[in-house]
Scaffold this motif. Sequence first.
Motif, PDB file in Angstrom:
ATOM      1  N   MET A 121      17.221 -15.649   9.010  1.00 50.03           N
ATOM      2  CA  MET A 121      17.474 -16.316   7.738  1.00 50.03           C
ATOM      3  C   MET A 121      18.368 -17.521   7.945  1.00 50.03           C
ATOM      4  N   HIS A 122      17.950 -18.641   7.373  1.00 50.28           N
ATOM      5  CA  HIS A 122      18.707 -19.867   7.520  1.00 50.28           C
ATOM      6  C   HIS A 122      18.607 -20.700   6.258  1.00 50.28           C
ATOM      7  N   GLY A 123      19.533 -21.574   6.108  1.00 50.67           N
ATOM      8  CA  GLY A 123      19.591 -22.487   4.978  1.00 50.67           C
ATOM      9  C   GLY A 123      20.576 -23.580   5.342  1.00 50.67           C
ATOM     10  N   SER A 124      21.181 -24.189   4.336  1.00 51.90           N
ATOM     11  CA  SER A 124      22.192 -25.207   4.629  1.00 51.90           C
ATOM     12  C   SER A 124      23.193 -25.287   3.495  1.00 51.90           C
ATOM     13  N   LEU A 125      24.354 -25.831   3.806  1.00 49.57           N
ATOM     14  CA  LEU A 125      25.381 -26.083   2.804  1.00 49.57           C
ATOM     15  C   LEU A 125      25.086 -27.398   2.087  1.00 49.57           C
ATOM     16  N   PRO A 126      25.689 -27.631   0.931  1.00 45.14           N
ATOM     17  CA  PRO A 126      25.504 -28.917   0.242  1.00 45.14           C
ATOM     18  C   PRO A 126      26.217 -30.049   0.967  1.00 45.14           C
ATOM     19  N   ASN A 127      25.745 -31.246   0.742  1.00 45.28           N
ATOM     20  CA  ASN A 127      26.434 -32.427   1.257  1.00 45.28           C
ATOM     21  C   ASN A 127      27.427 -32.890   0.186  1.00 45.28           C
ATOM     22  N   THR A 128      28.679 -32.554   0.396  1.00 45.57           N
ATOM     23  CA  THR A 128      29.710 -32.884  -0.587  1.00 45.57           C
ATOM     24  C   THR A 128      30.455 -34.161  -0.217  1.00 45.57           C
ATOM     25  N   SER A 129      30.024 -34.825   0.850  1.00 42.29           N
ATOM     26  CA  SER A 129      30.687 -36.062   1.247  1.00 42.29           C
ATOM     27  C   SER A 129      30.297 -37.189   0.299  1.00 42.29           C
ATOM     28  N   ARG A 130      31.027 -38.281   0.354  1.00 42.06           N
ATOM     29  CA  ARG A 130      30.741 -39.410  -0.528  1.00 42.06           C
ATOM     30  C   ARG A 130      29.778 -40.411   0.088  1.00 42.06           C
ATOM     31  N   ARG A 131      29.766 -40.495   1.414  1.00 46.26           N
ATOM     32  CA  ARG A 131      28.976 -41.542   2.061  1.00 46.26           C
ATOM     33  C   ARG A 131      28.108 -41.059   3.209  1.00 46.26           C
ATOM     34  N   ALA A 132      28.408 -39.930   3.802  1.00 47.02           N
ATOM     35  CA  ALA A 132      27.776 -39.546   5.066  1.00 47.02           C
ATOM     36  C   ALA A 132      26.433 -38.852   4.856  1.00 47.02           C
ATOM     37  N   MET A 133      25.361 -39.475   5.310  1.00 47.29           N
ATOM     38  CA  MET A 133      24.067 -38.811   5.360  1.00 47.29           C
ATOM     39  C   MET A 133      24.022 -37.933   6.605  1.00 47.29           C
ATOM     40  N   ARG A 134      23.487 -36.747   6.457  1.00 48.48           N
ATOM     41  CA  ARG A 134      23.267 -35.864   7.598  1.00 48.48           C
ATOM     42  C   ARG A 134      21.812 -35.963   8.001  1.00 48.48           C
ATOM     43  N   LEU A 135      21.557 -36.134   9.294  1.00 45.85           N
ATOM     44  CA  LEU A 135      20.175 -36.203   9.751  1.00 45.85           C
ATOM     45  C   LEU A 135      19.975 -35.326  10.967  1.00 45.85           C
ATOM     46  N   GLY A 136      18.952 -34.489  10.907  1.00 47.62           N
ATOM     47  CA  GLY A 136      18.540 -33.692  12.056  1.00 47.62           C
ATOM     48  C   GLY A 136      17.052 -33.853  12.293  1.00 47.62           C
ATOM     49  N   ILE A 137      16.639 -33.675  13.537  1.00 48.55           N
ATOM     50  CA  ILE A 137      15.226 -33.651  13.911  1.00 48.55           C
ATOM     51  C   ILE A 137      14.903 -32.234  14.354  1.00 48.55           C
ATOM     52  N   ALA A 138      13.988 -31.593  13.640  1.00 52.11           N
ATOM     53  CA  ALA A 138      13.546 -30.247  14.007  1.00 52.11           C
ATOM     54  C   ALA A 138      12.265 -30.365  14.815  1.00 52.11           C
ATOM     55  N   THR A 139      12.261 -29.746  15.986  1.00 49.64           N
ATOM     56  CA  THR A 139      11.062 -29.686  16.817  1.00 49.64           C
ATOM     57  C   THR A 139      10.698 -28.218  16.985  1.00 49.64           C
ATOM     58  N   ARG A 140       9.439 -27.883  16.787  1.00 48.95           N
ATOM     59  CA  ARG A 140       9.015 -26.487  16.701  1.00 48.95           C
ATOM     60  C   ARG A 140       8.057 -26.154  17.845  1.00 48.95           C
ATOM     61  N   TYR A 141       8.236 -24.953  18.400  1.00 44.20           N
ATOM     62  CA  TYR A 141       7.565 -24.587  19.645  1.00 44.20           C
ATOM     63  C   TYR A 141       6.993 -23.174  19.572  1.00 44.20           C
ATOM     64  N   VAL A 142       5.957 -22.952  20.369  1.00 43.38           N
ATOM     65  CA  VAL A 142       5.362 -21.620  20.520  1.00 43.38           C
ATOM     66  C   VAL A 142       4.906 -21.445  21.960  1.00 43.38           C
ATOM     67  N   PRO A 143       4.780 -20.189  22.412  1.00 42.51           N
ATOM     68  CA  PRO A 143       4.114 -19.959  23.696  1.00 42.51           C
ATOM     69  C   PRO A 143       2.648 -20.365  23.586  1.00 42.51           C
ATOM     70  N   THR A 144       2.015 -20.615  24.707  1.00 38.22           N
ATOM     71  CA  THR A 144       0.637 -21.095  24.671  1.00 38.22           C
ATOM     72  C   THR A 144      -0.366 -20.027  24.253  1.00 38.22           C
ATOM     73  N   ASP A 145       0.082 -18.767  24.098  1.00 37.61           N
ATOM     74  CA  ASP A 145      -0.839 -17.723  23.628  1.00 37.61           C
ATOM     75  C   ASP A 145      -0.886 -17.626  22.098  1.00 37.61           C
ATOM     76  N   VAL A 146      -0.192 -18.501  21.400  1.00 38.96           N
ATOM     77  CA  VAL A 146      -0.234 -18.534  19.939  1.00 38.96           C
ATOM     78  C   VAL A 146      -1.326 -19.506  19.488  1.00 38.96           C
ATOM     79  N   LYS A 147      -2.138 -19.083  18.529  1.00 46.92           N
ATOM     80  CA  LYS A 147      -3.142 -19.970  17.948  1.00 46.92           C
ATOM     81  C   LYS A 147      -2.491 -20.793  16.832  1.00 46.92           C
ATOM     82  N   ILE A 148      -2.691 -22.104  16.885  1.00 49.80           N
ATOM     83  CA  ILE A 148      -2.066 -23.019  15.939  1.00 49.80           C
ATOM     84  C   ILE A 148      -3.150 -23.596  15.029  1.00 49.80           C
TER      85      ILE A 148
END
Length: 311
Positions: A215-242
């Motif tokens: 389980m995951h989520g995130s906190l609110p951005n309570t700052s006045r100016r700072a944008m938060r940026l993340g890049i999520a990259t998602r992976y599987v073993p090669t035996d998974v059908k995509i």
Amino acid sequence: MLSREDREFFVTNGFLGPFRVYEPAEVKEMWRQVRLQVHDKSRACYPTTDINYDRHMDISILSRHISHPALVERLQGLIGPDVFCWRSEFFPKYPGDAGTEWHQVETYAYGSGIPSLVPTVRREKTPTELTIWTAFTDVPRESGPLKFMPGSHRKWLFDEKRKLERFDGLSSNGGFFGYHFDELKLDPNLELDESQAAVMEMEAGQAVIFTARCMHGSLPNTSRRAMRLGIATRYVPTDVKIFPDQTRFSEHGNEFDLRDWGAVLVAGRDDYEYNRVRTHNAREEPFITQPRVENVVTARICAGGDQWAAG
């Protein structure tokens, strides 16, 4: 490679990190270049959609990022020597944006009810999918970091196959790009103890790896100016059908045509040939495949069972 203690921490908690991938100055320059290129969708997989899925297919920096050794060595230590990247996406959070609701997925069936991932093998204490969330900006507590509920990957508390009605708007009210994940709770009265959450404050260039079953989520951005940026990259073993037997999918109010999509082999080899594979990005630059490392996961195959059932 991962230490025994790192793997045991992941098996127990469902996440691992943060760990360093890039130096702050390096990732700042990377983000400057990506920011200039992201608005040009002429070579993107999904040029008409609002969501920037799979920009590793047309932005060179992200093409290289998905197979960075600091990422791949951890992936191989958790899911095995042969690894596909099947998706990437941006996660901005602007000043004033609310926190994202707790959620828990594995096959990414939420919204449509149709799974994007279909595992063909289950291994004890081994996930069938992993996400690496890399911070391209500093992520102090006030800018809305990720949060995890340790150990929650061992038990399903959400039904990811339930169809969701989409609301207008993005993340201003705690929903997730048009969905309210609260609607997926198996027990609608479930209340989680926020004091138990692990909050991932991070520096630019750090990353965290997790199974989306945690389980995951995130906190609110309570700052006045700072944008938060993340890049999520998602992976599987090669035996998974995509995206098995799919030519398109619907998600977050968008239609995605899979004509230009393909899995990227970031490590090892593909002995199964279940999936369409892209060897070059849209700029004809070859993707990097890291070497196969033998015996990085020694896990018992669970015949028809849940890989976390044994704890």
